[in-house]
Design a protein around this motif. Structure first.
Motif, short mmCIF file in Angstrom:
data_model
loop_
_atom_site.label_atom_id
_atom_site.label_comp_id
_atom_site.label_asym_id
_atom_site.label_seq_id
_atom_site.Cartn_x
_atom_site.Cartn_y
_atom_site.Cartn_z
N ARG A 1 0.81 -1.22 0.00
CA ARG A 1 0.00 0.00 0.00
C ARG A 1 0.84 1.27 0.00
O ARG A 1 0.33 2.36 -0.25
N GLN A 2 2.14 1.12 0.26
CA GLN A 2 3.04 2.29 0.26
C GLN A 2 3.03 2.91 -1.14
O GLN A 2 3.13 2.18 -2.13
N PRO A 3 2.91 4.26 -1.26
CA PRO A 3 2.73 4.88 -2.58
C PRO A 3 3.76 4.46 -3.63
O PRO A 3 3.40 4.15 -4.76
N ALA A 4 5.05 4.43 -3.24
CA ALA A 4 6.09 4.08 -4.24
C ALA A 4 5.89 2.66 -4.74
O ALA A 4 6.13 2.34 -5.91
N VAL A 5 5.43 1.78 -3.83
CA VAL A 5 5.22 0.38 -4.21
C VAL A 5 3.94 0.25 -5.03
O VAL A 5 3.88 -0.51 -6.01
N ALA A 6 2.93 1.02 -4.65
CA ALA A 6 1.68 1.01 -5.42
C ALA A 6 1.95 1.44 -6.87
O ALA A 6 1.34 0.93 -7.81
N ALA A 7 2.89 2.38 -7.02
CA ALA A 7 3.24 2.83 -8.38
C ALA A 7 3.88 1.68 -9.16
O ALA A 7 3.61 1.51 -10.36
N LEU A 8 4.69 0.88 -8.48
CA LEU A 8 5.30 -0.30 -9.15
C LEU A 8 4.22 -1.28 -9.59
O LEU A 8 4.28 -1.85 -10.68
N VAL A 9 3.19 -1.45 -8.70
CA VAL A 9 2.08 -2.35 -9.04
C VAL A 9 1.33 -1.82 -10.26
O VAL A 9 0.94 -2.59 -11.15
N ASP A 10 1.16 -0.50 -10.30
CA ASP A 10 0.50 0.12 -11.46
C ASP A 10 1.22 -0.23 -12.75
O ASP A 10 0.60 -0.52 -13.77
N THR A 11 2.54 -0.17 -12.71
CA THR A 11 3.33 -0.40 -13.92
C THR A 11 3.40 -1.88 -14.28
O THR A 11 3.22 -2.25 -15.45
#
Ligand SMILES: *Cc1c(COP(=O)(O)O)cnc(C)c1O
Length: 480
Positions: A27-37
């Motif tokens: 749920r951490q924003p930087a990790v969520a961004a990785l999930v998005d990609t």
């Protein structure tokens, strides 16, 4: 659990409890961004694997508080994901001086071959579809006419590689019967291709004639009998027997075979579709010469001197090639549409032999003027010297390269390049290994060779010096 006390940093040590849960980290924003990609599956798997590894280090008392910071965890995760997605097959710079380097993928494809490959693979094609009749076609027909035109053969077929071509030829023509071959030609090519083993795998019984250094016509004549299905000549591509030697030429042997009604096959290994002497290179036997001499079948590689994709080419008489094509093993060894497209485009280049040194990378590199290579070495010397200073010195040197892939093993190609030598005599081996490792560690790994206490970079195959020069700052950083 062993706890080497020197690795424990008191005060900043993290415990397993300091690590976040998988869900919280996701749920951490930087990790969520990785999930998005990249999607949930890959990132979640890497999160789990990373947390497992960190937990083990925490239990061992080896994890620091700095490492469990949210930013540090996200950065570590991003690194893991990137490493996981990085291709294992990578482009390298071949500065070994061996043009057809088997470990580095042998021949480079021509632009025409790459373009045809891309065009044919990105949509359906007529691989096995006869456009004239609208019925089923044969994939061999993509290249058969070209191969016949170029070699003078009556018929041609292609398989996965030349090892397959030899195996198939022997199996189709001589399974359960005898194959006569000279003791001087029982070759081993790299990668466990040994003629006696190939004969056995093909189900043929090998009958050796002559000796290691001398084989005479009467040796063959005596060995041929009613059990003989095939006589085989093998081009001794990766070694040379010198001194008191004798062998029987294809023309002589073809006469012996014809008189007895036994087919003659020649495995050329590399083979060249043009006369290499026309390009200032040492002679390499061609399939055309072999067919003219009376061979019934000739096999050779697609990715050696021919300069195309991995392939095994079989050319010869309609009768022999017909039997080979119909043999069931052919289906198991058949060529894929990918190399077939590249092979067709490569063969088409041979219809314009005057353009080959421009269009076919293998011939272009083999015929590259040594003055041009030397000029390139001079142009790069200062920049390379700056990158490896102050521990190494760089010189422009004359070198001897080779064609490679077992072609013309005793001939050397005069070339030029850079020799990088450690300035300190002490620990010279380690200094060279360190340099070689640094070069291999570059984004586009640079592969040279070590000889006489120097690391040699043969520049014959460096056609894109910018790619090399752009990496020199990174090399300087690693060596600093
Ligand atoms: C290289 C070679 C082979 C094997 O060819 P691949 O294309 O590598 O399978 C077989 N015979 C000879 C004489 C060779 O030089």
């Amino acid at each position: 659990m062993a706890r080497p006390s020197e690795s424990v940093v008191y005060g900043s040590q993290a415990s397993p409890k300091d690590l976040p849960s998988v869900d919280r980290l996701l749920r951490q924003p930087a990790v969520a961004a990785l999930v998005d990609t990249h999607g949930h599956t890959l990132v979640a798997a890497e999160v789990r694997a990373m947390l497992d590894a960190l937990r083990a280090r925490a239990v061992a008392g080896e994890l620091t508080q700095a490492e469990v910071e949210p930013g540090a965890l996200a950065a570590r995760l991003a690194g893991r994901v990137e490493a996981r997605l990085a291709p294992r097959m990578r482009a390298v710079l071949n500065l070994t001086g061996t043009v057809l380097h088997t470990n580095l993928g042998r021949a480079l494809l021509a632009d025409e071959a790459l373009q045809h490959l891309m065009a044919m693979m990105s949509g359906p094609n007529n691989l096995e579809y006869d456009l004239a009749s609208g019925g089923r076609g044969d994939r061999d027909s993509v290249v058969e006419e070209l191969l016949c035109t170029l070699t003078g053969a009556e018929a041609a077929t292609v398989v996965n590689n030349n090892a397959g071509a030899v195996l198939l030829t022997i199996a189709a023509l001589a399974r359960g019967r005898e194959v006569v071959v000279s003791r001087g030609e029982l070759v081993e090519i790299g990668g466990a291709f040994r003629m006696p083993d190939v004969m056995a795998s093909a189900g043929a019984q090998m009958v050796e004639v002559g000796t290691t250094n001398r084989t005479h016509p009467h040796d063959y004549e005596r060995a041929i009998n009613e059990r003989t299905a095939l006589v085989m000549k093998v081009h001794t591509s990766n070694y040379a027997v010198q001194g008191f030697t004798a062998s029987v030429s294809e023309a002589e042997l073809a006469e012996i075979c014809r008189a007895r009604g036994v087919p003659l096959a020649t495995d050329l290994g590399s083979g060249a579709l043009v006369n290499m002497e026309d390009y200032g290179l040492p002679h390499e036997p061609t399939p055309q010469e072999m067919l003219k001499a009376g061979c019934d079948v000739v096999t050779f590689s697609g990715d050696k001197l021919l300069g195309g994709p991995q392939a095994g080419l079989i050319v010869g008489t309609r009768e022999a090639v017909g039997r080979i094509r119909k043999f069931p093993m052919k289906r198991a060894l058949r060529m894929s549409k990918l190399p077939l497209a590249a092979l067709e485009a490569t063969l088409r280049l041979y219809l314009r032999p005057e353009r080959l040194t421009r269009d076919l990378p293998t011939l272009r590199l083999l015929t590259r003027p040594v003055q041009e290579i030397e000029a390139l070495a001079r142009a790069l010397q200062a920049e390379v010297a700056a990158a490896v200073a102050p521990h190494y010195a760089v010189e422009v040197v004359a070198l001897m390269g080779q064609i490679g892939s077992g072609s013309l093993p005793v001939e050397r190609l005069p070339s030029a390049g850079l020799a990088i030598a450690p300035l300190q005599r002490q620990g010279i081996g380690r200094a060279l290994d360190r340099l070689a490792e640094a070069l291999r560690g570059l984004p586009v790994p640079v592969i040279g060779r070590i000889a006489d206490d120097r690391l040699l970079l043969d520049l014959r195959c460096l056609e894109n010096p910018d790619l090399f020069v752009r990496q020199l700052p990174a090399l300087r950083e690693v060596l600093a």
